[in-house]
Scaffold this motif. Structure first.
Motif, short mmCIF file in Angstrom:
data_model
loop_
_atom_site.label_atom_id
_atom_site.label_comp_id
_atom_site.label_asym_id
_atom_site.label_seq_id
_atom_site.Cartn_x
_atom_site.Cartn_y
_atom_site.Cartn_z
N PRO A 259 0.84 -1.22 0.00
CA PRO A 259 0.00 0.00 0.00
C PRO A 259 0.87 1.26 0.00
CG PRO A 259 -0.69 -1.55 1.70
CD PRO A 259 0.62 -2.03 1.21
N TYR A 266 -1.67 1.09 -4.63
CA TYR A 266 -1.03 -0.17 -4.29
C TYR A 266 -0.03 -0.53 -5.38
CZ TYR A 266 -5.58 -0.39 -1.90
OH TYR A 266 -6.70 -0.10 -1.18
N CYS A 286 -5.94 4.35 -6.09
CA CYS A 286 -7.23 4.24 -5.41
C CYS A 286 -8.29 5.06 -6.15
CB CYS A 286 -7.11 4.72 -3.98
SG CYS A 286 -6.20 3.57 -2.91
N PRO A 292 -5.40 4.27 1.11
CA PRO A 292 -5.77 2.96 0.60
C PRO A 292 -6.58 2.17 1.62
CG PRO A 292 -3.36 3.22 0.68
CD PRO A 292 -3.96 4.45 1.25
N GLY A 293 -7.42 1.27 1.13
CA GLY A 293 -8.13 0.37 2.02
C GLY A 293 -7.18 -0.69 2.56
N GLU A 309 -10.12 -2.68 -2.78
CA GLU A 309 -10.07 -1.36 -2.16
C GLU A 309 -11.27 -1.25 -1.23
OE1 GLU A 309 -10.15 3.40 -3.24
OE2 GLU A 309 -9.78 1.96 -4.85
N ARG A 313 -10.17 1.99 5.74
CA ARG A 313 -8.92 2.52 5.18
C ARG A 313 -7.89 2.82 6.27
NH1 ARG A 313 -9.72 3.89 -0.20
NH2 ARG A 313 -11.90 3.77 -0.87
N HIS A 341 -10.08 -3.91 -8.27
CA HIS A 341 -9.27 -3.62 -9.45
C HIS A 341 -8.65 -4.93 -9.95
CE1 HIS A 341 -9.49 0.60 -8.10
NE2 HIS A 341 -9.21 0.11 -6.90
N SER A 353 -11.63 -1.65 -13.30
CA SER A 353 -11.86 -1.25 -11.91
C SER A 353 -13.36 -1.06 -11.76
CB SER A 353 -11.13 0.05 -11.57
OG SER A 353 -9.72 -0.12 -11.61
#
Length: 560
Positions: A259, A266, A286, A292-293, A309, A313, A341, A353
């Protein structure tokens, strides 16, 4: 028997606020280098061996009460109690019959020590790592466990306090300046833990590595002696502080996600067997949110990497706090939406995505490609243990909640969430249940599959489900995605760890093999359990000399 207390491996003095950098030169001086290929010797066991290297009662670790309130012995389950001693090994008496074809070592990693002196950790994920082995050969079973000697663990034992930032724990600072100094180390990553308490993997070149979510928490171990050999040093310049705790590992490659917290996204990276160098396949940016998650795990198909994602987060503000929030190092951002994604492994190109319904998952199970009549890939199916977009599961795993079960049905519902990701340019994907959640008690996590079906269409998975009322998954479950049914194994009061499937050599059926699990009993005992992968009936069990705490994830090291 080795002492329960450890000192710095190179004899250096360590203060409570000093980072213990791993000294590679010290290990080279003693003939060890991580750049060299490790060759592990085989340990022979005498026929008469029954119990070996058991500490005397005076050497047992004193486990403090998990709370100031009086403890009900029926509620102080061994699954949530610190391991009684630092290491043990011995042969177990087997009830039933171990298949003669089962030759190798099952390794299970997980948090096993939840206190330092009289201070009790708060969360399941905080505990210092305990590695367990079950070695099967000629119908016999030799078991053992040992604490992983991370710098975080050794520093805590030496200084009698927490010295690194764990999942929910932060070192206690004597003054404001000490806190400021700790924050500066946090920015560089030096104050983050290397407590490798999450997973264990066998690389394609034979090395065995224990992992957690910090990159520095990648530690090489000997699968026979369980000795910690040193840090797995990545030789590339990719940097970063964290990675997915669950890489995809086969004999041919190692895939993981890095991440990017500064420019939310990512990196998808690959590492070849025999090297320590990760190479970038591609990058995913993202689609929403300030960060990012969380990517604890991710799935792959034969040709694609699926990058989740999640709206749960990473949160730098929470990371800086001295006390944990209900979501610990994360924040819930439902307005940022959720996405999947899909990246081509060969080109690194993001082929699609898609937005999907909000979800919360720790663990993906598997993924595969769907094709039309002409063999063109039309969509991707990705399965996970999904918690109905409910983040409360994180706080439910506080040790106080686990240790003081009042008989109420408080385990948040979970299901096998099945994502369908179209590859026709559509902007939306689907999320549905792969089977009725009542089949597994509306509890679901800790899945494994036949590794031969990784990234391919599959029928079976093995998981921990629920027999209600409960506060934690308490069954072993075989999931059949064709019949949409489940078979469940249950032992009242027992807490089973992740069921791990080992295929029979030469098998042609997907479920031809055995399922291994370690069971913590309500009465303080424990045993190793073998189930038939097809019938899901018990075929063997072996009582441990004392119960082991709950563990997380495992791997299989076949006998050569």
């Amino acid at each position: 028997m080795d002492s329960l207390w450890f000192s710095d491996i190179c004899g250096h003095h360590v203060s409570p606020f000093t980072m213990l950098d791993f000294d590679q030169s010290c290990h080279r001086k003693h003939g060890f280098s991580l750049e060299n290929k490790l060759v592990f010797g085989r340990k022979l066991y005498k026929q008469a061996l029954t119990i070996a290297r058991v500490v005397s009662p005076s050497q047992l670790a004193i486990v403090p009460s998990p709370d100031k309130e009086p403890v009900d012995p029926d509620q102080n389950h061994v699954a949530w109690t610190s391991v009684k001693q630092e290491r043990w090994e011995g042969e177990l008496v087997v009830q039933g019959e171990i298949p003669l074809w089962l030759k190798g070592t099952y390794l299970r990693n997980g948090p096993g020590l939840w206190h330092i002196e009289d201070y009790n950790f708060r969360h399941l994920f905080d505990g210092y790592a305990t590695l367990v082995k079950l070695h099967f050969e000629d119908g016999r079973l030799i078991a053992g466990h040992r604490q992983i000697e991370s710098e975080a663990y050794k520093a805590a034992k030496k200084n009698k306090k927490i010295c690194f930032r764990e999942f929910s724990e932060v070192p206690k600072h004597e003054n404001f300046m000490a806190y400021v100094g700790d924050l500066s180390k946090l920015l560089s990553g030096s104050s983050l833990t290397d407590n490798a308490n999450t997973g264990v993997v066998k690389l394609g070149d034979g090395r065995v590595v224990c992992l957690t979510e910090t990159q520095k928490g990648s530690l090489v171990i000997d699968p026979n002696s369980l000795e910690t050999l040193g840090r797995f040093e990545y030789s590339d310049s990719l940097g970063g502080l964290i990675h997915s705790a669950h890489p995809i590992v086969t004999d041919a490659e190692f895939l993981t996600l890095l991440p990017d917290l500064l420019k939310p996204g990512y990196l998808v990276v690959r590492m070849e067997p025999g090297t320590n160098e990760r190479k970038v396949i591609g990058r995913v940016n993202c689609s929403g949110g300030p960060a990012p998650g969380w990517v604890h795990s991710f799935p792959v198909t034969q040709h694609y990497v699926v990058v989740p994602e999640m709206p749960l987060r990473y949160c730098a503000q929470n990371l800086l706090r001295a006390e944990p929030t209900p979501l610990y190092k994360f924040q819930w951002h439902p307005q940022s939406k959720a996405f999947l994604h899909v990246m081509c492994k060969a080109s690194g190109k993001v082929v699609t995505s898609v937005e999907v319904p909000l979800f919360v998952t720790f663990h993906f199970i598997n993924a595969y490609e769907e094709e039309d009549e002409d063999g063109r890939v039309t969509s991707i199916i990705a399965d996970c243990c999904e918690h109905h977009a409910d983040t409360s599961i994180l706080d439910q795993l506080r040790l106080k909640n686990l240790r003081f079960f009042k008989g109420e049905d408080v385990l948040p519902d979970a299901r096998v969430g099945r994502f369908k990701i179209p590859l026709d340019g559509s902007r939306n994907g689907k999320l549905e249940a792969a089977l009725d959640a009542d089949e597994h008690g509306r509890g679901m996590d800790m899945c494994s599959i036949n590794p031969a079906y990784l990234g391919k269409k599959y029928r079976y998975a093995y998981a921990c489900g629920a027999q209600r009322p409960c506060h934690f998954p308490n069954t072993l479950t075989k999931l059949d995605f064709v019949e949409k049914k489940a078979k469940n194994w249950y032992d009242e009061g027992a807490v089973p760890s992740e069921p791990f499937f080992v295929a029979r050599p030469g098998a042609t059926e997907e479920d031809d093999g055995v399922v291994i699990s370690l069971i913590s009993e309500k009465n303080g005992g424990g045993y190793a359990l073998l189930l038939d992968g097809s019938t899901f009936k018990e075929i063997a069990r072996a009582k441990l000399p004392y119960g082991l705490p709950y563990g997380l994830h495992g791997c299989w090291v076949p006998k050569k």
